[in-house]
Motif scaffolding. Sequence first.
Motif, PDB file in Angstrom:
ATOM      1  N   ALA A 100       3.059   9.964  13.839  1.00  0.00           N
ATOM      2  CA  ALA A 100       2.174  10.285  14.970  1.00  0.00           C
ATOM      3  C   ALA A 100       0.780  10.644  14.469  1.00  0.00           C
ATOM      4  O   ALA A 100      -0.226  10.240  15.060  1.00  0.00           O
ATOM      5  CB  ALA A 100       2.773  11.429  15.793  1.00  0.00           C
ATOM      6  N   THR A 101       0.713  11.366  13.353  1.00  0.00           N
ATOM      7  CA  THR A 101      -0.588  11.714  12.786  1.00  0.00           C
ATOM      8  C   THR A 101      -1.334  10.452  12.368  1.00  0.00           C
ATOM      9  O   THR A 101      -2.537  10.293  12.624  1.00  0.00           O
ATOM     10  CB  THR A 101      -0.401  12.649  11.575  1.00  0.00           C
ATOM     11  N   LEU A 107       0.846  -1.192   0.000  1.00  0.00           N
ATOM     12  CA  LEU A 107       0.000   0.000   0.000  1.00  0.00           C
ATOM     13  C   LEU A 107       0.884   1.244   0.000  1.00  0.00           C
ATOM     14  O   LEU A 107       1.945   1.268   0.626  1.00  0.00           O
ATOM     15  CB  LEU A 107      -0.897   0.020   1.248  1.00  0.00           C
ATOM     16  N   ALA A 108       0.408   2.285  -0.695  1.00  0.00           N
ATOM     17  CA  ALA A 108       1.200   3.520  -0.787  1.00  0.00           C
ATOM     18  C   ALA A 108       1.109   4.310   0.515  1.00  0.00           C
ATOM     19  O   ALA A 108       0.018   4.569   1.027  1.00  0.00           O
ATOM     20  CB  ALA A 108       0.696   4.360  -1.956  1.00  0.00           C
ATOM     21  N   PHE A 109       2.270   4.676   1.046  1.00  0.00           N
ATOM     22  CA  PHE A 109       2.324   5.488   2.262  1.00  0.00           C
ATOM     23  C   PHE A 109       3.483   6.468   2.140  1.00  0.00           C
ATOM     24  O   PHE A 109       4.587   6.096   1.753  1.00  0.00           O
ATOM     25  CB  PHE A 109       2.547   4.595   3.492  1.00  0.00           C
ATOM     26  N   ASP A 110       3.196   7.727   2.453  1.00  0.00           N
ATOM     27  CA  ASP A 110       4.253   8.729   2.479  1.00  0.00           C
ATOM     28  C   ASP A 110       4.039   9.562   3.738  1.00  0.00           C
ATOM     29  O   ASP A 110       3.009  10.218   3.887  1.00  0.00           O
ATOM     30  CB  ASP A 110       4.163   9.610   1.219  1.00  0.00           C
ATOM     31  N   ALA A 111       5.023   9.527   4.627  1.00  0.00           N
ATOM     32  CA  ALA A 111       4.887  10.228   5.902  1.00  0.00           C
ATOM     33  C   ALA A 111       4.615  11.722   5.683  1.00  0.00           C
ATOM     34  O   ALA A 111       4.010  12.377   6.523  1.00  0.00           O
ATOM     35  CB  ALA A 111       6.152  10.038   6.744  1.00  0.00           C
ATOM     36  N   ARG A 112       5.062  12.241   4.528  1.00  0.00           N
ATOM     37  CA  ARG A 112       4.881  13.675   4.265  1.00  0.00           C
ATOM     38  C   ARG A 112       3.575  13.978   3.535  1.00  0.00           C
ATOM     39  O   ARG A 112       3.322  15.109   3.165  1.00  0.00           O
ATOM     40  CB  ARG A 112       6.056  14.190   3.433  1.00  0.00           C
ATOM     41  N   ASP A 113       2.773  12.949   3.292  1.00  0.00           N
ATOM     42  CA  ASP A 113       1.519  13.156   2.566  1.00  0.00           C
ATOM     43  C   ASP A 113       0.367  12.528   3.346  1.00  0.00           C
ATOM     44  O   ASP A 113       0.011  11.361   3.148  1.00  0.00           O
ATOM     45  CB  ASP A 113       1.623  12.529   1.170  1.00  0.00           C
ATOM     46  N   GLY A 139      11.416  18.159   7.144  1.00  0.00           N
ATOM     47  CA  GLY A 139      11.264  16.816   6.574  1.00  0.00           C
ATOM     48  C   GLY A 139      11.642  15.737   7.570  1.00  0.00           C
ATOM     49  O   GLY A 139      10.958  14.716   7.697  1.00  0.00           O
ATOM     50  N   VAL A 140      12.746  15.977   8.298  1.00  0.00           N
ATOM     51  CA  VAL A 140      13.195  14.987   9.278  1.00  0.00           C
ATOM     52  C   VAL A 140      12.125  14.793  10.354  1.00  0.00           C
ATOM     53  O   VAL A 140      11.794  13.658  10.725  1.00  0.00           O
ATOM     54  CB  VAL A 140      14.530  15.431   9.931  1.00  0.00           C
ATOM     55  N   VAL A 141      11.574  15.902  10.819  1.00  0.00           N
ATOM     56  CA  VAL A 141      10.566  15.825  11.888  1.00  0.00           C
ATOM     57  C   VAL A 141       9.294  15.149  11.365  1.00  0.00           C
ATOM     58  O   VAL A 141       8.686  14.329  12.055  1.00  0.00           O
ATOM     59  CB  VAL A 141      10.280  17.239  12.453  1.00  0.00           C
ATOM     60  N   THR A 142       8.923  15.445  10.121  1.00  0.00           N
ATOM     61  CA  THR A 142       7.724  14.812   9.557  1.00  0.00           C
ATOM     62  C   THR A 142       7.928  13.306   9.405  1.00  0.00           C
ATOM     63  O   THR A 142       7.075  12.508   9.786  1.00  0.00           O
ATOM     64  CB  THR A 142       7.389  15.422   8.179  1.00  0.00           C
ATOM     65  N   ASP A 143       9.088  12.915   8.855  1.00  0.00           N
ATOM     66  CA  ASP A 143       9.344  11.490   8.619  1.00  0.00           C
ATOM     67  C   ASP A 143       9.452  10.720   9.927  1.00  0.00           C
ATOM     68  O   ASP A 143       8.964   9.598  10.043  1.00  0.00           O
ATOM     69  CB  ASP A 143      10.659  11.309   7.849  1.00  0.00           C
TER      70      ASP A 143
END
Lengths: 433, 245
Positions: free
Chosen positions: B115-116, B57-63, B105-109
């Motif tokens: 966490a979201t 499944l597609a997952f992107d921590a920034r999206d 970016g580091v904090v988002t990844d």
Amino acid sequence: MTWKTMTYTGWGRVHDATGRVARPERMSHLQALEPLPAIGNCRSYGDACLNDGGDAVLMTRLDRILDLDLDAGEVEVEAGLPVGDLAKLLAPKGWLPAVMPGTGFATIGGCIANDVHGKNHHGVGSFGQHVLSIKLIQDGKPKTVTPKQVSLFKATVGGLGQTGIIASARLKLLPCEGDVITVTERRIDDLDSFFEALDGSRSTYTVGWIDATAKGASLGRGILEEAETAYGLVPKKPKSRKVPFDATGFALSSPVVRAFNAAYFRRIPESGQTRVKPISDFFFPLDKVHDWNRLYGKRGFHQFQCVVPVAGKDVLREMLEEISRAGLASPLAVLKRMGDGRGGYLSFPMEGYTLAVDFPNRGRAEALIGELEEMTAKAGGRIYFAKDATARAETVRAMYPDLKKFAEVANKIDPNHEFATDLVRRLRLREVS
Amino acid sequence: MNNTWIILGATSSMARAFARAVSDRGDGVLLCGRDMADLKASAVDCAARGAPIAEALAFDARDPKSFQPIIDRALREDGQLHVSVFVGSMPPQDAVDADPSLIAGVVTDSYTGPATFLQRIAPELEARGGATVVGVGSVAGDRGRIGNYVYGSAKAGFHTYLSGLRNRLTRAGGHVVTVKPGFSDTAMTWGLEGMFLVASPEKIAEDILRAVDKKKDVLYTPFFWRYIMGIIKAIPERVFKKLSV
């Protein structure tokens, strides 16, 4: 791609190489690399898996099953998967890799590149004969090769990685009863009885352990092991152990080996015995002791392995006499009957008998191996690249009549010899004339 | 009861080893990440090893838009749902020094993205009772050091988040394991200088699974990192600020 500069060795630890090594975890990263030799778990004894001063790509993280068809008995895997892992996964489902070498740590890529054989060679032939297709990476582009592309396929199977990086392969499997194996062991008193027993064996899996220190009337004595896969339950085996440091020379000195071998021989009752074991205990007996090559100490060891045609089998007697006289042999010596199955131009097998003996790398070992190689050549036999660390290019040329065809195919694909390894250079395997 | 694991960041070698380990047990896996071709290969591998469900499944921590489809897919499975988080990014500290905008970016990844995701799925996990969340942090999050304090601070935030989530899910019969790996033999560390006592991804996956079974709260893996970090945390700040460890 990140690189690690490291020094690595073949399994015998006599040769080493220093160079940059990449270890991709995804196919796309593998394809992004410039052409370079691929290595796996480095279970080749000599320098087949070394590229001193150059780059190499370590395939061990590309080790996934890409397709499993239990109805057809076919599996497609990434080349870095160890053959023993594949066997462990498949056996409970009723299938096994058709051919398994003596160590389960050998990767599928290595099994193809060395066209390995197993304890059932007399029945099913070599590893490459069960390969349905191979995905090669040449110049960053994947290319699928099947046995129909005869010359490329034959230059790839047993081709020591010289036609491109073996990225994945599709294999035809052999059905098995289950993940245990019934092993019958019996004492064999001398070499003639051994030939007779090997010729007469009707088992699927057959191998002979030979006491390479025995002399006189006992020359060539040993134990014949015959096995069939079975369905059943055996106690869980203890956790594997590790050799934590390099042993001293004493560990495998001549008196110790003689005493060990005599005891090992007598371990089997005179009437023989049949036992049920987990399959890995039979196929990969030494894998339980991790890093067992360290038992030979810092200087490492050699394995001499030859095959000689049936008509030339008497040379094996002379070889065993030489070996026992030299007092250098280790407990690891194997005699097997081979069929004529081979998959590639540089494949090792031929119809006849194969003898493999380990020698610690000390004293006269290399000179002795040189003599054994000459004897092999005279008898019309050949030596095995996966084990070799010492042979001379001239000796090897006569043993492999298809060398020219191989070199022509490899040179066309890789004119700048970017896939060449230390063994390929030492034995001048890419020279056409 | 059947178990299904959502594995975020499933292309990493540690996640891959973990996915194999749970597949061996007969648990299902939803492999989430960006490289779909690679994830599909891993999914076939997991299925061959015994996973009854194995999907990419597609997952992107920034999206964050990529989050809900994963949750929806997971909710189609009955039985127990579990989540494991293996995402994070660690650009070299000097790259961050040269371009501080990399911090976001580091904090988002490493923190706010996962966490979201966890925050969104938490009510579902509560509703189903005995869910397990595995969050992979880092020993780098235990103390800010000159070498990688941006990455470390993101992981520290994630550790604190996991601690709070543990507090919440425990009430619903769930459990959260915070994993702090020391040096591991992954693509991220291949060829790095100064690595020692490096653990294989298989060993770390095995440790994580044991921690899941035993309901451990915080796992250092290999175990001795608990003591190494115990010492590092015990150094008084007025001394620590002059060190480069």
